[in-house]
Design an enzyme around this catalytic site. Structure first.
Site, mmCIF file in Angstrom:
data_model
loop_
_atom_site.group_PDB
_atom_site.id
_atom_site.type_symbol
_atom_site.label_atom_id
_atom_site.label_comp_id
_atom_site.label_asym_id
_atom_site.label_seq_id
_atom_site.Cartn_x
_atom_site.Cartn_y
_atom_site.Cartn_z
ATOM 1 N N GLY A 68 0.554 -1.261 -0.237
ATOM 2 C CA GLY A 68 -0.068 0.210 -0.319
ATOM 3 C C GLY A 68 0.867 1.501 -0.368
ATOM 4 O O GLY A 68 2.042 0.974 0.476
ATOM 5 N N GLN A 73 2.885 9.830 1.348
ATOM 6 C CA GLN A 73 3.966 9.270 1.023
ATOM 7 C C GLN A 73 5.059 9.388 0.448
ATOM 8 O O GLN A 73 6.527 9.070 -0.032
ATOM 9 C CB GLN A 73 4.199 7.661 1.206
ATOM 10 C CG GLN A 73 3.323 7.389 2.491
ATOM 11 C CD GLN A 73 3.856 5.986 2.568
ATOM 12 O OE1 GLN A 73 2.190 5.841 1.930
ATOM 13 N NE2 GLN A 73 4.657 5.230 3.159
ATOM 14 N N CYS A 126 6.275 0.044 8.133
ATOM 15 C CA CYS A 126 5.906 1.085 6.739
ATOM 16 C C CYS A 126 6.715 1.647 6.087
ATOM 17 O O CYS A 126 7.739 1.623 6.201
ATOM 18 C CB CYS A 126 5.526 2.087 7.883
ATOM 19 S SG CYS A 126 4.997 3.626 6.494
ATOM 20 N N LEU A 127 6.881 2.031 4.982
ATOM 21 C CA LEU A 127 7.452 1.903 3.672
ATOM 22 C C LEU A 127 8.187 3.529 4.404
ATOM 23 O O LEU A 127 9.223 3.611 4.067
ATOM 24 C CB LEU A 127 6.747 2.339 2.551
ATOM 25 C CG LEU A 127 6.621 1.316 2.166
ATOM 26 C CD1 LEU A 127 5.952 1.167 0.707
ATOM 27 C CD2 LEU A 127 7.642 0.377 1.836
ATOM 28 N N HIS A 168 -4.192 1.102 7.840
ATOM 29 C CA HIS A 168 -2.871 1.568 7.900
ATOM 30 C C HIS A 168 -2.949 2.850 6.462
ATOM 31 O O HIS A 168 -1.882 3.811 7.019
ATOM 32 C CB HIS A 168 -1.915 1.052 6.947
ATOM 33 C CG HIS A 168 -0.441 1.017 6.957
ATOM 34 N ND1 HIS A 168 0.372 0.782 8.030
ATOM 35 C CD2 HIS A 168 0.277 1.833 6.704
ATOM 36 C CE1 HIS A 168 1.602 1.147 7.954
ATOM 37 N NE2 HIS A 168 1.878 2.404 6.947
ATOM 38 N N GLU A 169 -2.921 2.827 5.533
ATOM 39 C CA GLU A 169 -2.926 4.235 4.008
ATOM 40 C C GLU A 169 -4.383 5.082 4.365
ATOM 41 O O GLU A 169 -3.832 6.415 4.113
ATOM 42 C CB GLU A 169 -3.716 3.227 2.531
ATOM 43 C CG GLU A 169 -2.569 1.710 2.857
ATOM 44 C CD GLU A 169 -0.977 2.909 3.118
ATOM 45 O OE1 GLU A 169 -0.398 3.422 2.456
ATOM 46 O OE2 GLU A 169 -0.082 1.344 2.971
ATOM 47 N N HIS A 172 -2.944 7.220 6.865
ATOM 48 C CA HIS A 172 -1.655 8.362 6.295
ATOM 49 C C HIS A 172 -2.205 9.519 6.138
ATOM 50 O O HIS A 172 -1.607 10.628 6.425
ATOM 51 C CB HIS A 172 -0.758 7.751 5.122
ATOM 52 C CG HIS A 172 0.550 6.870 5.417
ATOM 53 N ND1 HIS A 172 1.134 6.860 6.076
ATOM 54 C CD2 HIS A 172 0.718 5.572 5.420
ATOM 55 C CE1 HIS A 172 2.077 6.067 6.054
ATOM 56 N NE2 HIS A 172 1.833 5.308 5.955
HETATM 57 ZN ZN ZN Z 1 2.486 3.216 5.624
#
Ligand code: ZN
Length: 214
Positions: A68, A73, A126-127, A168-169, A172
């Site tokens: 995701g 991000q 998380c990226l 999660h997304e 963000h």
């Molecule tokens: Zn994330």
């Protein structure tokens, strides 16, 4: 949350980002864009640029790799996220986590609410927080309302791992990182997860590190 203070036109900023081609640089924790929240998507990019932006998010998510990616991000404060999960995990892991494959999808202006009271806790990462994971207890099932990239309404109940990705997304887009909801006593490096806690569920980790599971 209040819209971002930076008022450079979003379309211009996205054009600049896409000019380089290929995967976009991923913004890491500590950058305000991850904390300020987003503005609803309201046609700011126009259909052609939106399509190019969504494709860039897809390419970036694949390259990372991740399941995701939310617009903040990559530094864009718009309420847009993408997800896709081929779920390449052993069967017992897939079964424990409800990790079923998810096709690529675009979430425009998503909001979720819990569907039922059940919670599920697993390690996630998380990226934008590279190198670390933590156990997060989340709603096991959520109702997601959003639009797709063509403006068609989406109203769907997600369970298992896809429900986790959706939360999660969407978080963000509200300036929330998974660490805000995490059991911080669980926090390990990726290496520690691989060496010690590479299991379908974090039961032993909870006991050894001293945190509660729902
Ligand atoms: Zn994330």
């Amino acid at each position: 949350m209040a819209p971002p203070r930076d008022c450079a036109p979003l379309a211009e900023r996205v054009e600049e980002l896409l000019a380089a081609g290929g995967p976009l640089p991923i913004v890491a924790a500590g950058q305000p864009v991850l904390r300020r929240g987003t503005v609803p998507y309201d046609g700011q990019l126009g259909p052609a640029l939106l399509a190019r932006f969504v494709e860039a998010l897809r390419v970036t998510m694949h390259a990372a790799p991740g399941v995701g990616l939310a617009a903040p991000q990559v530094g864009v404060p718009l309420r847009i996220a993408v997800l896709e999960d081929p779920a390449p995990v052993p069967e017992e892991v897939a079964a424990a986590r409800g990790r079923v494959p998810q096709p690529f999808r675009v979430l425009v202006n998503p909001v979720y609410e819990p569907a039922g009271g059940a919670r599920a806790a697993f390690f996630e990462g998380c990226l934008s927080v590279p190198g670390w994971q933590a156990v997060v207890a989340r709603h096991a099932e959520v109702r997601l309302r959003a639009e797709d990239e063509h403006g068609r309404p989406l109203d769907e109940v997600f369970t298992g791992w896809p429900a986790r990705i959706v939360q999660h997304e969407t978080d963000h887009l509200d300036g929330t990182l998974y660490l805000d909801r995490a059991e911080l006593r669980s926090l390990p490096t990726n290496e520690a997860v691989a060496a010690l806690w590479n299991e379908p569920a974090p039961r032993r980790a909870a006991e050894a590190l001293g945190f509660e599971l729902p």
